[in-house]
Design a protein around this motif. Structure first.
Motif, PDB file in Angstrom:
ATOM      1  N   MET A  17       6.962  10.101 -11.159  1.00 39.76           N
ATOM      2  CA  MET A  17       6.599   9.604  -9.851  1.00 39.76           C
ATOM      3  C   MET A  17       7.731   8.739  -9.333  1.00 39.76           C
ATOM      4  O   MET A  17       8.259   7.898 -10.044  1.00 39.76           O
ATOM      5  N   GLY A  18       8.106   8.924  -8.091  1.00 42.67           N
ATOM      6  CA  GLY A  18       9.186   8.142  -7.502  1.00 42.67           C
ATOM      7  C   GLY A  18       8.721   6.764  -7.082  1.00 42.67           C
ATOM      8  O   GLY A  18       7.550   6.427  -7.128  1.00 42.67           O
ATOM      9  N   GLU A  19       9.691   5.974  -6.676  1.00 42.20           N
ATOM     10  CA  GLU A  19       9.367   4.628  -6.217  1.00 42.20           C
ATOM     11  C   GLU A  19       8.674   4.679  -4.865  1.00 42.20           C
ATOM     12  O   GLU A  19       9.014   5.490  -4.018  1.00 42.20           O
ATOM     13  N   GLN A  20       7.689   3.810  -4.707  1.00 42.22           N
ATOM     14  CA  GLN A  20       7.024   3.685  -3.422  1.00 42.22           C
ATOM     15  C   GLN A  20       7.554   2.450  -2.727  1.00 42.22           C
ATOM     16  O   GLN A  20       7.753   1.419  -3.356  1.00 42.22           O
ATOM     17  N   THR A  21       7.780   2.570  -1.439  1.00 40.44           N
ATOM     18  CA  THR A  21       8.256   1.413  -0.704  1.00 40.44           C
ATOM     19  C   THR A  21       7.091   0.474  -0.414  1.00 40.44           C
ATOM     20  O   THR A  21       5.927   0.853  -0.493  1.00 40.44           O
ATOM     21  N   TYR A  22       7.430  -0.748  -0.089  1.00 41.45           N
ATOM     22  CA  TYR A  22       6.422  -1.750   0.222  1.00 41.45           C
ATOM     23  C   TYR A  22       5.502  -1.273   1.343  1.00 41.45           C
ATOM     24  O   TYR A  22       4.281  -1.406   1.253  1.00 41.45           O
ATOM     25  N   SER A  23       6.064  -0.675   2.387  1.00 39.99           N
ATOM     26  CA  SER A  23       5.237  -0.222   3.512  1.00 39.99           C
ATOM     27  C   SER A  23       4.317   0.928   3.104  1.00 39.99           C
ATOM     28  O   SER A  23       3.188   1.020   3.606  1.00 39.99           O
ATOM     29  N   ASP A  24       4.764   1.801   2.205  1.00 41.98           N
ATOM     30  CA  ASP A  24       3.907   2.876   1.709  1.00 41.98           C
ATOM     31  C   ASP A  24       2.711   2.306   0.952  1.00 41.98           C
ATOM     32  O   ASP A  24       1.587   2.763   1.119  1.00 41.98           O
ATOM     33  N   ILE A  25       2.974   1.308   0.140  1.00 38.63           N
ATOM     34  CA  ILE A  25       1.914   0.666  -0.639  1.00 38.63           C
ATOM     35  C   ILE A  25       0.935  -0.034   0.302  1.00 38.63           C
ATOM     36  O   ILE A  25      -0.287   0.100   0.151  1.00 38.63           O
ATOM     37  N   GLN A  26       1.453  -0.759   1.287  1.00 34.39           N
ATOM     38  CA  GLN A  26       0.593  -1.451   2.244  1.00 34.39           C
ATOM     39  C   GLN A  26      -0.257  -0.456   3.038  1.00 34.39           C
ATOM     40  O   GLN A  26      -1.430  -0.707   3.291  1.00 34.39           O
ATOM     41  N   ARG A  27       0.326   0.657   3.420  1.00 37.47           N
ATOM     42  CA  ARG A  27      -0.400   1.684   4.165  1.00 37.47           C
ATOM     43  C   ARG A  27      -1.537   2.256   3.309  1.00 37.47           C
ATOM     44  O   ARG A  27      -2.654   2.435   3.789  1.00 37.47           O
ATOM     45  N   LYS A  28      -1.264   2.493   2.044  1.00 37.83           N
ATOM     46  CA  LYS A  28      -2.292   3.022   1.150  1.00 37.83           C
ATOM     47  C   LYS A  28      -3.395   1.990   0.924  1.00 37.83           C
ATOM     48  O   LYS A  28      -4.582   2.319   0.932  1.00 37.83           O
ATOM     49  N   LYS A  29      -3.002   0.716   0.730  1.00 39.67           N
ATOM     50  CA  LYS A  29      -3.990  -0.352   0.563  1.00 39.67           C
ATOM     51  C   LYS A  29      -4.890  -0.438   1.788  1.00 39.67           C
ATOM     52  O   LYS A  29      -6.116  -0.536   1.662  1.00 39.67           O
ATOM     53  N   THR A  30      -4.292  -0.388   2.973  1.00 35.63           N
ATOM     54  CA  THR A  30      -5.062  -0.473   4.214  1.00 35.63           C
ATOM     55  C   THR A  30      -6.048   0.679   4.328  1.00 35.63           C
ATOM     56  O   THR A  30      -7.203   0.484   4.716  1.00 35.63           O
ATOM     57  N   SER A  31      -5.615   1.867   3.970  1.00 33.93           N
ATOM     58  CA  SER A  31      -6.494   3.031   4.040  1.00 33.93           C
ATOM     59  C   SER A  31      -7.669   2.901   3.080  1.00 33.93           C
ATOM     60  O   SER A  31      -8.809   3.221   3.445  1.00 33.93           O
ATOM     61  N   ILE A  32      -7.399   2.442   1.870  1.00 40.84           N
ATOM     62  CA  ILE A  32      -8.474   2.270   0.890  1.00 40.84           C
ATOM     63  C   ILE A  32      -9.428   1.172   1.340  1.00 40.84           C
ATOM     64  O   ILE A  32     -10.652   1.321   1.256  1.00 40.84           O
ATOM     65  N   ILE A  33      -8.885   0.073   1.850  1.00 41.45           N
ATOM     66  CA  ILE A  33      -9.723  -1.023   2.357  1.00 41.45           C
ATOM     67  C   ILE A  33     -10.616  -0.512   3.480  1.00 41.45           C
ATOM     68  O   ILE A  33     -11.823  -0.788   3.501  1.00 41.45           O
ATOM     69  N   ASP A  34     -10.058   0.250   4.412  1.00 43.71           N
ATOM     70  CA  ASP A  34     -10.853   0.808   5.510  1.00 43.71           C
ATOM     71  C   ASP A  34     -11.974   1.697   4.971  1.00 43.71           C
ATOM     72  O   ASP A  34     -13.104   1.640   5.457  1.00 43.71           O
ATOM     73  N   SER A  35     -11.676   2.501   3.962  1.00 45.93           N
ATOM     74  CA  SER A  35     -12.693   3.371   3.370  1.00 45.93           C
ATOM     75  C   SER A  35     -13.786   2.564   2.680  1.00 45.93           C
ATOM     76  O   SER A  35     -14.972   2.881   2.805  1.00 45.93           O
ATOM     77  N   LEU A  36     -13.395   1.523   1.945  1.00 47.34           N
ATOM     78  CA  LEU A  36     -14.380   0.686   1.275  1.00 47.34           C
ATOM     79  C   LEU A  36     -15.272  -0.036   2.285  1.00 47.34           C
ATOM     80  O   LEU A  36     -16.488  -0.122   2.099  1.00 47.34           O
ATOM     81  N   ILE A  37     -14.679  -0.544   3.359  1.00 49.96           N
ATOM     82  CA  ILE A  37     -15.464  -1.207   4.394  1.00 49.96           C
ATOM     83  C   ILE A  37     -16.449  -0.216   5.019  1.00 49.96           C
ATOM     84  O   ILE A  37     -17.618  -0.542   5.249  1.00 49.96           O
ATOM     85  N   HIS A  38     -15.997   0.998   5.247  1.00 52.11           N
ATOM     86  CA  HIS A  38     -16.879   2.039   5.783  1.00 52.11           C
ATOM     87  C   HIS A  38     -18.064   2.295   4.847  1.00 52.11           C
ATOM     88  O   HIS A  38     -19.161   2.619   5.296  1.00 52.11           O
TER      89      HIS A  38
END
Length: 57
Positions: free
Chosen positions: A1-22
């Motif tokens: 697996m390659g390195e993930q950039t900070y913005s990629d990680i933040q984008r994924k966190k935001t998506s998961i948070i949105d799903s959990l809130i839903h």
């Protein structure tokens, strides 16, 4: 697996948070979702949605 950039990680966190809130999840213990690490968020998502094996956000 390659390195993930900070913005990629933040984008994924935001998506998961949105799903959990839903799903009605707003906190884990005494922590707000935004305080959790990506790994903690993924783990929580798998707990509440065990049929989902791959989180592709």
């Amino acid at each position: 697996m390659g390195e993930q950039t900070y913005s990629d990680i933040q984008r994924k966190k935001t998506s998961i948070i949105d799903s959990l809130i839903h799903l009605g999840i707003y906190k884990k213990g005494n922590k707000q979702l935004y305080e959790l690490t990506l790994h903690e968020l993924e783990t929580e998502y798998h707990i509440v949605n065990p049929e989902i094996q791959d989180i592709s956000f």
